[in-house]
Design a protein around this motif. Structure first.
Motif, PDB file in Angstrom:
ATOM      1  N   VAL A  97      22.950 -12.334  19.544  1.00 39.31           N
ATOM      2  CA  VAL A  97      23.424 -11.078  20.122  1.00 39.31           C
ATOM      3  C   VAL A  97      22.397 -10.621  21.145  1.00 39.31           C
ATOM      4  CG1 VAL A  97      24.046  -8.685  19.680  1.00 39.31           C
ATOM      5  CG2 VAL A  97      24.606 -10.462  18.007  1.00 39.31           C
ATOM      6  N   GLY A  98      22.792 -10.584  22.396  1.00 39.41           N
ATOM      7  CA  GLY A  98      21.971 -10.022  23.458  1.00 39.41           C
ATOM      8  C   GLY A  98      20.790 -10.878  23.832  1.00 39.41           C
ATOM      9  N   PHE A  99      20.382 -10.717  25.115  1.00 39.49           N
ATOM     10  CA  PHE A  99      19.219 -11.401  25.660  1.00 39.49           C
ATOM     11  C   PHE A  99      18.396 -10.395  26.444  1.00 39.49           C
ATOM     12  CE2 PHE A  99      22.376 -14.672  25.034  1.00 39.49           C
ATOM     13  CZ  PHE A  99      21.660 -15.745  24.541  1.00 39.49           C
ATOM     14  N   ASN A 100      17.152 -10.647  26.582  1.00 35.21           N
ATOM     15  CA  ASN A 100      16.262  -9.764  27.323  1.00 35.21           C
ATOM     16  C   ASN A 100      15.601 -10.615  28.409  1.00 35.21           C
ATOM     17  OD1 ASN A 100      14.498  -7.907  28.321  1.00 35.21           O
ATOM     18  ND2 ASN A 100      13.583  -7.381  26.340  1.00 35.21           N
ATOM     19  N   ARG A 101      15.948 -10.324  29.611  1.00 41.15           N
ATOM     20  CA  ARG A 101      15.409 -11.140  30.707  1.00 41.15           C
ATOM     21  C   ARG A 101      13.956 -10.802  31.013  1.00 41.15           C
ATOM     22  NH1 ARG A 101      18.380  -8.897  36.195  1.00 41.15           N
ATOM     23  NH2 ARG A 101      18.402  -6.690  35.664  1.00 41.15           N
ATOM     24  N   GLN A 102      13.495  -9.661  30.461  1.00 36.55           N
ATOM     25  CA  GLN A 102      12.081  -9.366  30.627  1.00 36.55           C
ATOM     26  C   GLN A 102      11.245 -10.311  29.777  1.00 36.55           C
ATOM     27  OE1 GLN A 102      11.089  -7.306  32.876  1.00 36.55           O
ATOM     28  NE2 GLN A 102      13.193  -6.605  33.393  1.00 36.55           N
ATOM     29  N   GLU A 103      11.786 -10.703  28.635  1.00 44.24           N
ATOM     30  CA  GLU A 103      11.067 -11.639  27.772  1.00 44.24           C
ATOM     31  C   GLU A 103      11.226 -13.072  28.277  1.00 44.24           C
ATOM     32  OE1 GLU A 103      12.583 -11.121  23.899  1.00 44.24           O
ATOM     33  OE2 GLU A 103      11.803  -9.060  23.650  1.00 44.24           O
ATOM     34  N   GLN A 104      12.479 -13.479  28.590  1.00 49.53           N
ATOM     35  CA  GLN A 104      12.757 -14.832  29.093  1.00 49.53           C
ATOM     36  C   GLN A 104      14.010 -14.781  29.940  1.00 49.53           C
ATOM     37  OE1 GLN A 104      12.909 -17.849  26.073  1.00 49.53           O
ATOM     38  NE2 GLN A 104      13.424 -19.504  27.513  1.00 49.53           N
ATOM     39  N   ASP A 105      13.869 -15.143  31.172  1.00 52.86           N
ATOM     40  CA  ASP A 105      15.030 -15.034  32.071  1.00 52.86           C
ATOM     41  C   ASP A 105      15.725 -16.376  32.303  1.00 52.86           C
ATOM     42  OD1 ASP A 105      13.002 -16.211  33.420  1.00 52.86           O
ATOM     43  OD2 ASP A 105      13.281 -15.102  35.300  1.00 52.86           O
ATOM     44  N   VAL A 106      15.145 -17.508  31.894  1.00 50.49           N
ATOM     45  CA  VAL A 106      15.759 -18.823  32.111  1.00 50.49           C
ATOM     46  C   VAL A 106      15.631 -19.634  30.838  1.00 50.49           C
ATOM     47  CG1 VAL A 106      15.702 -20.966  33.414  1.00 50.49           C
ATOM     48  CG2 VAL A 106      15.249 -18.813  34.582  1.00 50.49           C
ATOM     49  N   TYR A 107      16.747 -20.293  30.473  1.00 48.86           N
ATOM     50  CA  TYR A 107      16.763 -21.197  29.319  1.00 48.86           C
ATOM     51  C   TYR A 107      17.209 -22.568  29.817  1.00 48.86           C
ATOM     52  CZ  TYR A 107      16.499 -17.039  26.365  1.00 48.86           C
ATOM     53  OH  TYR A 107      16.096 -15.876  25.766  1.00 48.86           O
ATOM     54  N   LEU A 108      16.537 -23.609  29.376  1.00 45.39           N
ATOM     55  CA  LEU A 108      16.894 -24.984  29.696  1.00 45.39           C
ATOM     56  C   LEU A 108      17.431 -25.639  28.448  1.00 45.39           C
ATOM     57  CD1 LEU A 108      13.804 -26.010  31.885  1.00 45.39           C
ATOM     58  CD2 LEU A 108      16.011 -25.117  32.633  1.00 45.39           C
ATOM     59  N   LEU A 109      18.698 -26.042  28.500  1.00 48.18           N
ATOM     60  CA  LEU A 109      19.377 -26.594  27.337  1.00 48.18           C
ATOM     61  C   LEU A 109      19.623 -28.087  27.567  1.00 48.18           C
ATOM     62  CD1 LEU A 109      20.691 -25.918  24.590  1.00 48.18           C
ATOM     63  CD2 LEU A 109      22.853 -25.584  25.834  1.00 48.18           C
ATOM     64  N   PRO A 110      18.899 -28.985  26.882  1.00 49.29           N
ATOM     65  CA  PRO A 110      19.141 -30.425  27.031  1.00 49.29           C
ATOM     66  C   PRO A 110      20.373 -30.855  26.245  1.00 49.29           C
ATOM     67  CG  PRO A 110      17.335 -30.054  25.525  1.00 49.29           C
ATOM     68  CD  PRO A 110      17.736 -28.699  26.015  1.00 49.29           C
ATOM     69  N   ILE A 111      21.231 -31.655  26.936  1.00 50.25           N
ATOM     70  CA  ILE A 111      22.495 -32.114  26.337  1.00 50.25           C
ATOM     71  C   ILE A 111      22.506 -33.634  26.380  1.00 50.25           C
ATOM     72  CG2 ILE A 111      25.006 -32.076  26.512  1.00 50.25           C
ATOM     73  CD1 ILE A 111      24.757 -29.343  27.861  1.00 50.25           C
ATOM     74  N   LEU A 112      22.796 -34.256  25.238  1.00 47.64           N
ATOM     75  CA  LEU A 112      22.870 -35.707  25.119  1.00 47.64           C
ATOM     76  C   LEU A 112      24.331 -36.141  25.211  1.00 47.64           C
ATOM     77  CD1 LEU A 112      21.448 -38.429  24.549  1.00 47.64           C
ATOM     78  CD2 LEU A 112      21.817 -37.961  22.098  1.00 47.64           C
ATOM     79  N   VAL A 113      24.616 -37.091  26.147  1.00 48.27           N
ATOM     80  CA  VAL A 113      25.979 -37.605  26.356  1.00 48.27           C
ATOM     81  C   VAL A 113      25.967 -39.085  26.043  1.00 48.27           C
ATOM     82  CG1 VAL A 113      27.892 -37.842  27.953  1.00 48.27           C
ATOM     83  CG2 VAL A 113      26.335 -35.896  28.164  1.00 48.27           C
ATOM     84  N   VAL A 114      26.894 -39.548  25.215  1.00 54.22           N
ATOM     85  CA  VAL A 114      26.986 -40.950  24.798  1.00 54.22           C
ATOM     86  C   VAL A 114      28.391 -41.445  25.110  1.00 54.22           C
ATOM     87  CG1 VAL A 114      26.702 -42.580  22.904  1.00 54.22           C
ATOM     88  CG2 VAL A 114      25.330 -40.468  22.964  1.00 54.22           C
ATOM     89  N   ASP A 115      28.487 -42.694  25.717  1.00 55.60           N
ATOM     90  CA  ASP A 115      29.818 -43.262  25.977  1.00 55.60           C
ATOM     91  C   ASP A 115      30.239 -44.138  24.796  1.00 55.60           C
ATOM     92  OD1 ASP A 115      28.389 -45.601  26.196  1.00 55.60           O
ATOM     93  OD2 ASP A 115      28.511 -45.703  28.374  1.00 55.60           O
ATOM     94  N   SER A 116      31.434 -44.724  24.952  1.00 56.00           N
ATOM     95  CA  SER A 116      32.009 -45.474  23.835  1.00 56.00           C
ATOM     96  C   SER A 116      31.592 -46.938  23.821  1.00 56.00           C
ATOM     97  CB  SER A 116      33.527 -45.383  23.881  1.00 56.00           C
ATOM     98  OG  SER A 116      34.007 -45.869  25.124  1.00 56.00           O
ATOM     99  N   GLY A 117      30.857 -47.405  24.898  1.00 55.37           N
ATOM    100  CA  GLY A 117      30.359 -48.788  24.872  1.00 55.37           C
ATOM    101  C   GLY A 117      31.477 -49.797  25.035  1.00 55.37           C
ATOM    102  N   PRO A 118      31.317 -51.011  24.506  1.00 55.54           N
ATOM    103  CA  PRO A 118      30.032 -51.532  24.003  1.00 55.54           C
ATOM    104  C   PRO A 118      29.199 -52.085  25.155  1.00 55.54           C
ATOM    105  CG  PRO A 118      31.762 -53.139  23.598  1.00 55.54           C
ATOM    106  CD  PRO A 118      32.422 -51.968  24.265  1.00 55.54           C
ATOM    107  N   PRO A 119      27.897 -52.059  25.043  1.00 49.00           N
ATOM    108  CA  PRO A 119      27.141 -51.259  24.060  1.00 49.00           C
ATOM    109  C   PRO A 119      27.162 -49.790  24.471  1.00 49.00           C
ATOM    110  CG  PRO A 119      25.639 -52.313  25.585  1.00 49.00           C
ATOM    111  CD  PRO A 119      27.004 -52.796  25.977  1.00 49.00           C
ATOM    112  N   ALA A 120      26.985 -48.926  23.509  1.00 49.23           N
ATOM    113  CA  ALA A 120      27.002 -47.495  23.787  1.00 49.23           C
ATOM    114  C   ALA A 120      25.740 -47.109  24.537  1.00 49.23           C
ATOM    115  CB  ALA A 120      27.108 -46.712  22.480  1.00 49.23           C
ATOM    116  N   LEU A 121      25.914 -46.415  25.654  1.00 51.34           N
ATOM    117  CA  LEU A 121      24.812 -45.945  26.474  1.00 51.34           C
ATOM    118  C   LEU A 121      24.828 -44.430  26.503  1.00 51.34           C
ATOM    119  CD1 LEU A 121      25.044 -48.449  29.479  1.00 51.34           C
ATOM    120  CD2 LEU A 121      23.630 -48.617  27.420  1.00 51.34           C
TER     121      LEU A 121
END
Length: 805
Positions: A553-577
């Protein structure tokens, strides 16, 4: 015989005339003149009986009289003539006195000339009876006619000849051909002299003529144009109705027998032979054959066709409309090794068939054409002709893609060698085994770079490389999973400071350069380093996309204004990359409706419109900038136009002014001599007394001092020309490097001749040296136009003399 007939005719005519004359005398017919019977005439008697006046016979004269004595015509006689010779008879009118003469006493009339009824049929004359003593008319003048009696002296004539007619061959008997007509100049009302009958003199075996009408008809039914195409028929016309003694005339009638289609086409030979090489392309003419037809015109038009099945498949026959020949052409490729001889049955038939002659037989004919195929050295042939191969993109270098096979179709069956046309494979991605035809990879393949390759494979005989065949080969690179999926774009999202949990922030998708046959299937999770993240969550939507939601609930940009969210994407292969992408989320301030107002770095939303006042101010600023730029350009142009070169390297501007002749003696501003003074007054340059001091170079210099500043061309031993040499070298270098300016160094070339020139200067400027013996005082007497020149030359000479004295 002809003279006997003519004498007989004369005898009969004279006998007829004598009988007629005797009858007239016996009847003693009285003829009244046109003048008798007029009112008051004394010839009228009581009781109305007319007194008889003139008495004569009805006069006739036979034409073409050939006797030696005048021909007696008749006698005129008056009732008052008592035979005592007191009455004189006279005649007047046509032929009176020339053709016809009258005995004045007896009234006998004779014809003295030979008459021709065809020229004139009758003559009109007038008779008079006068008293011989008083020459008074005893009888009123009376008119009478002498008719020229016709004899058969004109033969029938055909006036409309020559006659040409036509009749179709095989016409039935009695077919009308044409009509001829003869005319006879004799009198048609007297006797049978003009009655004409017709007969055939020559050609009666084939034609007849109607004796009365002159219509010519066929006498036989077997007229054949191919046997005889014309006949000359002589037709005779005879007068006197064909009786003995009649005259006759003849004419020749040409009768042309026209053609009908009564002859079928016939080939002169029952077999024809032709030869052709097996490499002849489709459409090549093998040869021509022609069926003969005895008919002419359109009856000889015919068509040709191939009758046997083998010939229809391999060959085609067309008709040459100009020559009526059958042209045999190749319809399918020939092969000597498969069949060496082909037999073709060609049939010819008439295009137009007359149904009247169908019973004469079939109007078509057939012949056999033998076509021999000649063997030639042919290039190899690829078998089978498949042109598609496939290879995995991860195949190692040297892996076999496929094998092409080509065989020599000739009987010799020479070995075949293979090669790749390098113009279609310049990068040498593939190689081929020259003997086996095996195609192998020559480099590492990458489907994502090139999914298809089109190459040309050559096959040639081992001992004759000129016999080459080409085959286009398409190689498809099959995909393998060698590229990991990636985020479609570098995603950036924004979240409001007052965001609620579960709020959707961003939907992400990925791309993959691979193309699996079963289609793409991607899986989304948070990277391991973000598993303890309590701010955002990731939801895999199962359609190759994922959604990012808030988790707090809620964010404070004075404390942190940018977030970096790493996302892992996997294909169906073969082989799966797999790959990891980063979603950048910025915390922004929002209004009550959730619209983002601003973030820490930059405003997220900018108004798309400007107020009218701001727009006007912006336009005014732009206008002021434009005016300033134009003003600066104008000042620079004005400054350049009035700028005078004071440096020795800018003398090219003065050269242009020096070429101007000026406006006369009053024009003292056309050229600034100070530039030349600064260049050529070497004594002042080298003097150590400060020749350029203020007292000499200031504005108050008099003309005499300017005259002393003119160039001195006497070469002193202590004169140093290195200044000039350096200057000229610098100008030459500048001119060589700058290709956009004219060659200004031409002035420098003429301004300085060098120190060791064997030829003295031709310029008049050389006369200013102190050693010159010329006197220019005479220039003062040349008038106002040369006043300035006199001041320059004559004035300088006077000052030098004063100095020497």
């Amino acid at each position: 015989m002809a003279k006997g007939l003519q004498g007989f005719s004369w005898t009969m005519l004279l006998l007829f005339c004598a009988i007629q004359e005797l009858g007239s005398w016996a009847m003693h017919t009285a003829v009244e003149s046109p003048g008798l019977g007029q009112p008051g005439d004394p010839a009228l008697l009581a009781g109305g009986r007319v007194k008889r006046g003139w008495v004569w016979n009805q006069f006739f004269v036979v034409e073409e009289y050939t006797g030696t004595e005048p021909l007696y015509v008749g006698k005129i006689h008056s009732d008052s003539d008592e035979g005592d010779g007191s009455i004189k008879y006279t005649i007047s009118g046509e032929g009176a006195g020339t053709i016809f003469l009258i005995d004045e006493i007896t009234g006998d009339i004779h014809a003295t000339e030979r008459l021709d009824r065809e020229q004139k049929t009758f003559y009109t004359l007038r008779a008079q009876a006068r008293d011989r003593q008083t020459d008074q008319l005893l009888e009123p003048e009376s008119e009478f006619i002498i008719k020229v009696q016709d004899i058969n002296d004109s033969e029938p004539r055909f006036l409309e000849g020559p006659y040409i007619g036509s009749v179709a061959e095989l016409s039935p008997i009695g077919t009308s051909v044409m009509q001829v007509m003869a005319s006879d100049a004799d009198d048609p009302t007297y006797g049978s002299s003009a009655r004409v009958v017709y007969s055939v003199l020559e050609g009666e075996q084939h034609f007849t003529v109607d004796s009365k009408t002159g219509v010519i008809r066929t006498a036989v039914a077997d007229l054949d144009r191919e046997t005889q195409d014309r006949y000359e028929v002589v037709i005779r016309a005879t007068d006197m109705a064909g009786q003995l003694g009649g005259l006759s005339g003849s004419t020749t009638v040409t009768i042309v027998v026209t053609d009908v289609n009564d002859n079928p086409p016939r080939f002169p030979q029952k077999m024809y032979q032709f030869s052709i090489v097996e490499t002849a392309p489709v459409g090549t003419a093998i040869g021509r054959v022609k069926a003969e037809d005895s008919d002419v015109g359109e009856n000889t038009d015919m068509t040709y066709q191939v009758k046997d099945e083998e010939g229809v498949e391999m060959f085609k026959v067309t008709t040459d409309s100009n020559t009526q020949e059958a042209v045999i052409t190749v319809q399918k490729p020939l092969d000597y090794e498969s069949k060496k001889v082909h037999t073709v049955v060609v049939e010819a038939l008439n295009k137009f068939v007359d149904p009247r002659f169908v019973d004469l037989g079939t109007f078509r004919d057939q012949t056999i054409v033998r076509v021999s195929v000649l063997d030639v050295d042919e290039p190899p042939e690829f078998r089978p002709p498949s042109n598609l191969m496939e290879v995995q993109e991860d195949a190692h270098v040297g892996s076999i893609v496929g094998v092409v096979t080509a065989l020599d179709p000739d009987t010799a069956n020479h070995p075949v060698r293979y090669a790749i046309d390098r113009s279609t494979d310049a990068e040498r991605i593939f190689d081929i085994d020259a003997k086996t035809g095996a195609i192998v990879t020559g480099k590492v393949l990458d489907r994502e770079t090139a999914g298809w390759h089109n190459i040309t494979v050559l096959a040639m005989e081992a001992d004759n490389h000129s016999q080459v065949s080409r085959a286009s080969l398409r190689i498809r690179i099959l995909d393998v999973n060698d590229n990991p999926p990636e985020l479609a774009t570098p995603y950036e999202a924004a979240v409001c400071e007052d965001a609620k949990p579960g709020q959707l922030i961003q939907t992400i998708s990925v791309v993959d350069r691979d193309e699996p046959q079963s289609g793409h299937r991607f899986y989304f999770t948070l990277a391991p380093e973000a598993t303890n993240n309590h701010h955002f969550s990731l939801l895999d939507i199962q359609d190759n996309t994922a959604a990012v939601h808030t988790q707090r609930v809620g964010f404070n940009r004075q404390e942190q204004d940018v977030y970096l969210l790493p996302i892992l994407v996997v294909d169906s292969g073969p082989p799966a990359l797999s790959s990891t992408g980063t979603l950048t989320i910025r915390v922004c301030g929002c209004d009550s409706n959730g619209a983002i107002q601003s973030c820490n770095s930059t405003a997220y939303v900018v108004s798309a419109t400007l107020s009218p006042g701001a727009l006007i101010a912006l336009l005014v600023c732009v206008l002021i900038l434009v005016v300033l730029v134009l003003l600066i350009l104008t000042l620079k142009r004005h400054h350049k136009s009035h700028l005078t070169s004071e440096d020795d390297e800018d003398m090219r501007d003065n050269v242009i002014k020096y070429n101007d002749e000026g406006g006369g003696e009053q024009d003292t501003e056309a050229y600034d001599m100070s530039a030349l003074r600064s260049l050529y007054d070497f004594s002042e340059i080298k003097s150590g007394d400060g020749g350029g001091g203020p007292g000499e170079g200031g504005p108050g210099r008099n003309p005499a001092s300017e005259l002393h500043a003119l160039p001195q061309w006497v070469q002193s031993p202590d004169l140093d020309f290195s200044v000039f040499r350096d200057y000229i070298c610098r100008k030459v270098e500048q001119a060589d490097e700058d290709l956009s300016v004219p060659p200004y160094d031409s002035f420098q070339t003429y301004a300085f001749e060098g120190s060791d020139s064997p030829v003295p200067s031709l310029s008049s400027i050389n006369t200013w040296s102190s050693g010159s013996e010329q006197d220019f005082s005479y220039l003062r007497g040349w008038g106002p136009r040369f006043r300035q020149l006199a001041a320059l030359y004559a004035g300088r000479r006077g000052e030098e003399d004063s100095e020497e004295s």
